[in-house]
Design a protein around this motif. Structure first.
Motif, mmCIF file in Angstrom:
data_model
loop_
_atom_site.group_PDB
_atom_site.id
_atom_site.type_symbol
_atom_site.label_atom_id
_atom_site.label_comp_id
_atom_site.label_asym_id
_atom_site.label_seq_id
_atom_site.Cartn_x
_atom_site.Cartn_y
_atom_site.Cartn_z
ATOM 1 N N LEU A 39 0.841 -1.186 0.000
ATOM 2 C CA LEU A 39 0.000 0.000 0.000
ATOM 3 C C LEU A 39 0.880 1.242 0.000
ATOM 4 O O LEU A 39 1.762 1.393 0.855
ATOM 5 C CB LEU A 39 -0.883 -0.012 1.248
ATOM 6 N N ILE A 40 0.670 2.138 -0.968
ATOM 7 C CA ILE A 40 1.429 3.389 -1.008
ATOM 8 C C ILE A 40 0.482 4.549 -0.691
ATOM 9 O O ILE A 40 -0.496 4.764 -1.409
ATOM 10 C CB ILE A 40 2.144 3.597 -2.360
ATOM 11 N N PRO A 41 0.722 5.285 0.383
ATOM 12 C CA PRO A 41 -0.143 6.420 0.725
ATOM 13 C C PRO A 41 0.184 7.647 -0.129
ATOM 14 O O PRO A 41 1.341 7.895 -0.486
ATOM 15 C CB PRO A 41 0.193 6.697 2.198
ATOM 16 N N PHE A 42 -0.844 8.438 -0.431
ATOM 17 C CA PHE A 42 -0.720 9.741 -1.071
ATOM 18 C C PHE A 42 -1.416 10.775 -0.188
ATOM 19 O O PHE A 42 -2.435 10.481 0.438
ATOM 20 C CB PHE A 42 -1.388 9.760 -2.450
ATOM 21 N N HIS A 43 -0.872 11.974 -0.181
ATOM 22 C CA HIS A 43 -1.487 13.088 0.532
ATOM 23 C C HIS A 43 -1.368 14.327 -0.350
ATOM 24 O O HIS A 43 -0.267 14.734 -0.713
ATOM 25 C CB HIS A 43 -0.776 13.318 1.873
ATOM 26 N N SER A 68 -5.360 2.453 10.291
ATOM 27 C CA SER A 68 -4.853 3.533 11.140
ATOM 28 C C SER A 68 -4.558 4.811 10.357
ATOM 29 O O SER A 68 -4.331 5.862 10.951
ATOM 30 C CB SER A 68 -3.575 3.074 11.856
ATOM 31 N N LEU A 69 -4.559 4.725 9.037
ATOM 32 C CA LEU A 69 -4.225 5.879 8.211
ATOM 33 C C LEU A 69 -5.435 6.709 7.829
ATOM 34 O O LEU A 69 -5.352 7.940 7.721
ATOM 35 C CB LEU A 69 -3.529 5.422 6.919
ATOM 36 N N ALA A 70 -6.555 6.060 7.580
ATOM 37 C CA ALA A 70 -7.702 6.767 7.015
ATOM 38 C C ALA A 70 -8.983 5.997 7.326
ATOM 39 O O ALA A 70 -8.946 4.802 7.632
ATOM 40 C CB ALA A 70 -7.524 6.902 5.504
ATOM 41 N N PRO A 71 -10.131 6.673 7.223
ATOM 42 C CA PRO A 71 -11.405 5.962 7.417
ATOM 43 C C PRO A 71 -11.644 4.940 6.321
ATOM 44 O O PRO A 71 -11.002 4.961 5.272
ATOM 45 C CB PRO A 71 -12.441 7.094 7.356
ATOM 46 N N ALA A 90 -2.997 2.107 -3.861
ATOM 47 C CA ALA A 90 -2.648 3.450 -3.397
ATOM 48 C C ALA A 90 -3.836 3.983 -2.632
ATOM 49 O O ALA A 90 -4.986 3.720 -2.988
ATOM 50 C CB ALA A 90 -2.310 4.363 -4.567
ATOM 51 N N ILE A 91 -3.572 4.732 -1.557
ATOM 52 C CA ILE A 91 -4.655 5.284 -0.747
ATOM 53 C C ILE A 91 -4.432 6.772 -0.570
ATOM 54 O O ILE A 91 -3.306 7.235 -0.351
ATOM 55 C CB ILE A 91 -4.751 4.574 0.622
ATOM 56 N N ASP A 92 -5.502 7.534 -0.732
ATOM 57 C CA ASP A 92 -5.457 8.989 -0.595
ATOM 58 C C ASP A 92 -5.864 9.344 0.828
ATOM 59 O O ASP A 92 -7.014 9.112 1.219
ATOM 60 C CB ASP A 92 -6.409 9.620 -1.616
ATOM 61 N N ILE A 93 -4.942 9.889 1.628
ATOM 62 C CA ILE A 93 -5.250 10.190 3.024
ATOM 63 C C ILE A 93 -5.307 11.701 3.240
ATOM 64 O O ILE A 93 -4.569 12.468 2.606
ATOM 65 C CB ILE A 93 -4.237 9.534 3.984
ATOM 66 N N ALA A 94 -6.194 12.109 4.112
ATOM 67 C CA ALA A 94 -6.383 13.535 4.374
ATOM 68 C C ALA A 94 -5.448 14.052 5.458
ATOM 69 O O ALA A 94 -5.054 15.223 5.450
ATOM 70 C CB ALA A 94 -7.838 13.799 4.769
ATOM 71 N N ALA A 98 0.022 10.938 10.892
ATOM 72 C CA ALA A 98 0.304 9.582 11.371
ATOM 73 C C ALA A 98 1.610 9.027 10.833
ATOM 74 O O ALA A 98 2.183 8.098 11.416
ATOM 75 C CB ALA A 98 -0.853 8.654 10.989
ATOM 76 N N LEU A 99 2.101 9.579 9.730
ATOM 77 C CA LEU A 99 3.319 9.043 9.111
ATOM 78 C C LEU A 99 4.504 10.002 9.185
ATOM 79 O O LEU A 99 5.575 9.690 8.658
ATOM 80 C CB LEU A 99 3.037 8.707 7.638
#
Length: 301
Positions: A39-43, A68-71, A90-94, A98-99
């Motif tokens: 999983l690769i997070p994006f913000h 723990s990263l996003a809803p 990939a996940i888009d976090i607001a 947390a990271l």
């Protein structure tokens, strides 16, 4: 099928997109919980990276980090599976806090040139689609809100049921040449001394070759007699497809359109070699990361 070699960044993804999985909700649920999933997070359209000992690497996380990263309804994009069958998302976090102790979210344009080649098409795909989602939250048909379906690859209008798919903008980028000379231009907002290929958007109802000829004439006042297509490059800034070409031009002087370019000039083949090597005084060209570099390199070679 044997695909032609493409030297450009953001091409030749190591992932199988496995498009048939996008509509398989049961498989996606299992994949998002699997221990081998990456999983690769994006913000704010910026990917998460980790820097250690001067080396920048993608901040891939396990699927268990998602909670723990996003809803649960955070925009999550299925990117495909690798050669071992491991799903990639990939996940888009607001909220990036947390990271923040592990790494940073950084602009892909600023560090992409130093990443391993296989990472770029994965990141480019995610960035382009996240950008698209940010611009298409409402239906172009009726104006009602749209919602995400098919693992991030589609939006649907709840009111009129119109379906919306990710789009990209076709752009021609060309190196005008005549004999042993080529033309490079520069825009006023570029770093001092930087010269690059000419470029412009393909218009509706226009063939690629026609766009090359029109843009070359508009920007530099040169008439194209022959177009040789070179290669293409997905360019996720924000979501273009660069279509590279060598444009053989007729005799004539450069006449720059000041609305398009600050200046343009002829370079001999020997000067272009020095330009590629970073040894031409007062001028430089884009790095290998960009298709403009590859066009010039191909012509010089």
């Amino acid at each position: 099928m044997l695909l032609p070699h493409n030297p450009n960044a953001f091409t030749r993804s190591p992932l199988d997109r496995a498009g048939h999985r996008r509509v398989d909700s049961d498989w996606l649920t299992r994949a998002l919980a699997a221990p081998e999933t990456k999983l690769i997070p994006f913000h704010k359209h910026r990917p998460f990276v980790i820097e250690e000992y001067g080396t920048v690497a993608l901040g891939w996380l396990t699927s268990h980090a998602r909670a723990s990263l996003a809803p649960g309804d955070a925009l999550t994009l299925f990117l495909g599976v690798d050669s071992h069958g491991a799903p990639h998302f990939a996940i888009d976090i607001a909220d990036a806090t947390a990271l923040e102790s592990m790494g940073r979210f950084d602009d892909l344009r600023s560090f992409g040139a130093i990443l391993p080649r296989d990472d770029l098409p994965i990141l480019g795909t995610a960035k382009s689609i996240f950008e698209w989602h940010g611009r298409h939250k409402f239906c172009a048909n009726c104006g009602a809100p749209t919602h995400v379906i098919e693992a991030g690859w589609k939006r649907e209008c709840a009111a009129c049921k119109a379906e919306h798919f990710p789009r990209f903008d076709p752009v021609v980028i060309m190196l005008p040449v005549r004999g042993d000379d080529c033309v490079l231009g520069r825009q006023p907002n570029w770093p001092r001394g930087m010269h690059s290929a000419l470029a412009g958007f393909v218009e509706p109802g226009e063939a690629v070759e026609e766009a090359v000829a029109r843009e070359t004439l508009e920007e530099a006042g040169l008439r194209v007699r022959e177009v040789a297509l070179h290669s293409t490059q997905p360019w996720p800034f924000p979501h273009s497809l660069m279509i590279g070409a060598i444009a053989h031009v007729e005799e004539g002087e450069i006449v720059v359109d000041p609305k398009e370019l600050e200046s343009a000039r002829w370079f001999t083949r020997d000067e272009a070699r020095l330009l590629l090597a970073g040894k031409l005084p007062g001028a430089f060209c884009p790095p290998p990361f960009a298709i403009a570099h590859q066009l010039l390199k191909s012509w010089v070679g």
